[in-house]
Design a protein around this motif. Sequence first.
Motif, PDB file in Angstrom:
ATOM      1  N   PHE A  28     -13.444  -6.113  -1.459  1.00  0.00           N
ATOM      2  CA  PHE A  28     -12.182  -5.547  -2.341  1.00  0.00           C
ATOM      3  C   PHE A  28     -11.500  -4.464  -1.863  1.00  0.00           C
ATOM      4  CE2 PHE A  28     -16.221  -7.633  -4.014  1.00  0.00           C
ATOM      5  CZ  PHE A  28     -15.722  -8.528  -5.070  1.00  0.00           C
ATOM      6  N   GLU A  29     -10.045  -4.469  -1.931  1.00  0.00           N
ATOM      7  CA  GLU A  29      -9.044  -3.353  -2.403  1.00  0.00           C
ATOM      8  C   GLU A  29      -8.923  -3.659  -3.415  1.00  0.00           C
ATOM      9  OE1 GLU A  29      -6.274  -3.508   1.941  1.00  0.00           O
ATOM     10  OE2 GLU A  29      -4.594  -3.389  -0.477  1.00  0.00           O
ATOM     11  N   LEU A  30      -8.737  -1.936  -3.884  1.00  0.00           N
ATOM     12  CA  LEU A  30      -9.432  -1.902  -5.176  1.00  0.00           C
ATOM     13  C   LEU A  30      -7.375  -0.716  -5.656  1.00  0.00           C
ATOM     14  CD1 LEU A  30     -12.596  -1.060  -5.878  1.00  0.00           C
ATOM     15  CD2 LEU A  30     -11.111  -3.223  -6.489  1.00  0.00           C
ATOM     16  N   PRO A  31      -6.474  -1.274  -5.868  1.00  0.00           N
ATOM     17  CA  PRO A  31      -5.379   0.142  -5.986  1.00  0.00           C
ATOM     18  C   PRO A  31      -6.279   1.473  -6.499  1.00  0.00           C
ATOM     19  CG  PRO A  31      -4.903  -1.769  -6.210  1.00  0.00           C
ATOM     20  CD  PRO A  31      -6.141  -1.900  -6.567  1.00  0.00           C
ATOM     21  N   ALA A  32      -5.320   2.484  -6.524  1.00  0.00           N
ATOM     22  CA  ALA A  32      -5.707   4.002  -6.686  1.00  0.00           C
ATOM     23  C   ALA A  32      -5.908   3.938  -8.469  1.00  0.00           C
ATOM     24  CB  ALA A  32      -5.313   4.876  -6.433  1.00  0.00           C
ATOM     25  N   GLU A  33      -4.229   3.343  -8.748  1.00  0.00           N
ATOM     26  CA  GLU A  33      -4.254   3.455 -10.095  1.00  0.00           C
ATOM     27  C   GLU A  33      -4.946   1.896 -11.255  1.00  0.00           C
ATOM     28  OE1 GLU A  33      -0.117   1.226 -13.102  1.00  0.00           O
ATOM     29  OE2 GLU A  33      -0.368   0.787 -11.179  1.00  0.00           O
ATOM     30  N   TYR A  34      -5.355   1.463 -11.002  1.00  0.00           N
ATOM     31  CA  TYR A  34      -6.277   0.181 -11.140  1.00  0.00           C
ATOM     32  C   TYR A  34      -7.709   1.332 -11.190  1.00  0.00           C
ATOM     33  CZ  TYR A  34     -10.036  -3.633 -11.877  1.00  0.00           C
ATOM     34  OH  TYR A  34     -11.303  -3.833 -11.850  1.00  0.00           O
ATOM     35  N   LEU A  35      -7.879   1.606 -10.396  1.00  0.00           N
ATOM     36  CA  LEU A  35      -9.478   2.835 -10.242  1.00  0.00           C
ATOM     37  C   LEU A  35      -9.639   4.242 -11.302  1.00  0.00           C
ATOM     38  CD1 LEU A  35      -9.903   2.750  -6.350  1.00  0.00           C
ATOM     39  CD2 LEU A  35     -11.644   1.842  -7.957  1.00  0.00           C
ATOM     40  N   ARG A  36      -8.193   3.934 -11.768  1.00  0.00           N
ATOM     41  CA  ARG A  36      -7.511   5.749 -12.209  1.00  0.00           C
ATOM     42  C   ARG A  36      -7.580   4.842 -13.598  1.00  0.00           C
ATOM     43  NH1 ARG A  36      -7.845   8.764 -15.792  1.00  0.00           N
ATOM     44  NH2 ARG A  36      -6.425  10.641 -15.977  1.00  0.00           N
ATOM     45  N   VAL A  37      -7.310   4.269 -13.782  1.00  0.00           N
ATOM     46  CA  VAL A  37      -7.112   3.798 -14.946  1.00  0.00           C
ATOM     47  C   VAL A  37      -8.604   2.485 -15.937  1.00  0.00           C
ATOM     48  CG1 VAL A  37      -4.721   3.565 -15.501  1.00  0.00           C
ATOM     49  CG2 VAL A  37      -6.072   1.329 -15.419  1.00  0.00           C
ATOM     50  N   GLU A  43     -14.083  10.429 -20.408  1.00  0.00           N
ATOM     51  CA  GLU A  43     -13.028  10.840 -21.313  1.00  0.00           C
ATOM     52  C   GLU A  43     -12.607   9.406 -20.915  1.00  0.00           C
ATOM     53  OE1 GLU A  43      -8.942  12.591 -18.202  1.00  0.00           O
ATOM     54  OE2 GLU A  43     -11.121  13.078 -18.013  1.00  0.00           O
ATOM     55  N   VAL A  44     -12.234   8.330 -20.402  1.00  0.00           N
ATOM     56  CA  VAL A  44     -11.669   7.108 -20.640  1.00  0.00           C
ATOM     57  C   VAL A  44     -12.499   6.400 -21.074  1.00  0.00           C
ATOM     58  CG1 VAL A  44     -10.427   5.597 -18.848  1.00  0.00           C
ATOM     59  CG2 VAL A  44     -10.423   7.145 -18.390  1.00  0.00           C
ATOM     60  N   GLN A  45     -13.725   5.082 -20.974  1.00  0.00           N
ATOM     61  CA  GLN A  45     -14.367   5.077 -21.165  1.00  0.00           C
ATOM     62  C   GLN A  45     -15.219   5.361 -22.829  1.00  0.00           C
ATOM     63  OE1 GLN A  45     -14.818   1.607 -20.682  1.00  0.00           O
ATOM     64  NE2 GLN A  45     -13.152   2.592 -18.365  1.00  0.00           N
ATOM     65  N   GLY A  46     -14.987   6.804 -23.714  1.00  0.00           N
ATOM     66  CA  GLY A  46     -15.314   6.988 -24.326  1.00  0.00           C
ATOM     67  C   GLY A  46     -17.067   6.899 -24.584  1.00  0.00           C
ATOM     68  N   GLY A  85     -15.092  10.127 -12.797  1.00  0.00           N
ATOM     69  CA  GLY A  85     -16.047   9.474 -12.929  1.00  0.00           C
ATOM     70  C   GLY A  85     -16.478   9.622 -11.722  1.00  0.00           C
ATOM     71  N   ILE A  86     -17.685   8.246 -12.190  1.00  0.00           N
ATOM     72  CA  ILE A  86     -18.836   8.156 -11.122  1.00  0.00           C
ATOM     73  C   ILE A  86     -18.844   6.878 -11.103  1.00  0.00           C
ATOM     74  CG2 ILE A  86     -21.156   8.386  -9.998  1.00  0.00           C
ATOM     75  CD1 ILE A  86     -21.395  10.825 -12.281  1.00  0.00           C
ATOM     76  N   TYR A  87     -18.549   6.473  -9.821  1.00  0.00           N
ATOM     77  CA  TYR A  87     -18.609   4.993  -9.252  1.00  0.00           C
ATOM     78  C   TYR A  87     -19.650   4.153  -8.865  1.00  0.00           C
ATOM     79  CZ  TYR A  87     -13.154   5.627 -10.980  1.00  0.00           C
ATOM     80  OH  TYR A  87     -12.059   5.876 -11.201  1.00  0.00           O
ATOM     81  N   SER A  88     -20.642   4.075  -9.916  1.00  0.00           N
ATOM     82  CA  SER A  88     -21.824   2.803  -8.732  1.00  0.00           C
ATOM     83  C   SER A  88     -21.649   1.772  -7.947  1.00  0.00           C
ATOM     84  CB  SER A  88     -22.908   3.124 -10.286  1.00  0.00           C
ATOM     85  OG  SER A  88     -22.115   2.048 -10.863  1.00  0.00           O
ATOM     86  N   TRP A  89     -21.890   1.489  -7.187  1.00  0.00           N
ATOM     87  CA  TRP A  89     -22.494   0.085  -6.048  1.00  0.00           C
ATOM     88  C   TRP A  89     -21.818  -1.107  -7.613  1.00  0.00           C
ATOM     89  CZ3 TRP A  89     -20.995   3.417  -3.397  1.00  0.00           C
ATOM     90  CH2 TRP A  89     -21.595   3.974  -2.629  1.00  0.00           C
TER      91      TRP A  89
END
Length: 123
Positions: A28-37, A43-46, A85-89
């Motif tokens: 997958f190619e994941l855009p930075a904007e998508y990963l950020r939001v 802070e984001v997910q509550g 944010g910690i992005y698990s596999w």
Amino acid sequence: MSTVWPTEITLAKDKRALRVAFDDGSSFELPAEYLRVESPSAEVQGHSPAERKTVPGKREVQIIGVEPVGNYAVRLQFDDMHQTGIYSWPYLRSLGEEREARWAAYLAELEAKGLSRDPVRRR
């Protein structure tokens, strides 16, 4: 469900996308904007779905750091200084597989709240 492992994680030269390949052949190619939001951070997910935040103004965000976290995740640092944010596999995998639906939902949230993807310009 067995865990798939990343075989490659590459930051694009322009720092606007992260490419992730898994041992089952998917990538997958994941855009930075998508990963950020979609950051998995509190802070984001509550701490509950009701606390989830819609993050506007990140169209131009870049990834400036990719740091391994144990053998299960990466921490991404963005040029807006978000780095919690910690992005698990499995989470990265779900972001890839669900990208179209998640992105459409994000755009709908922005519109419903009168928000924009564009950063606020300072005068």
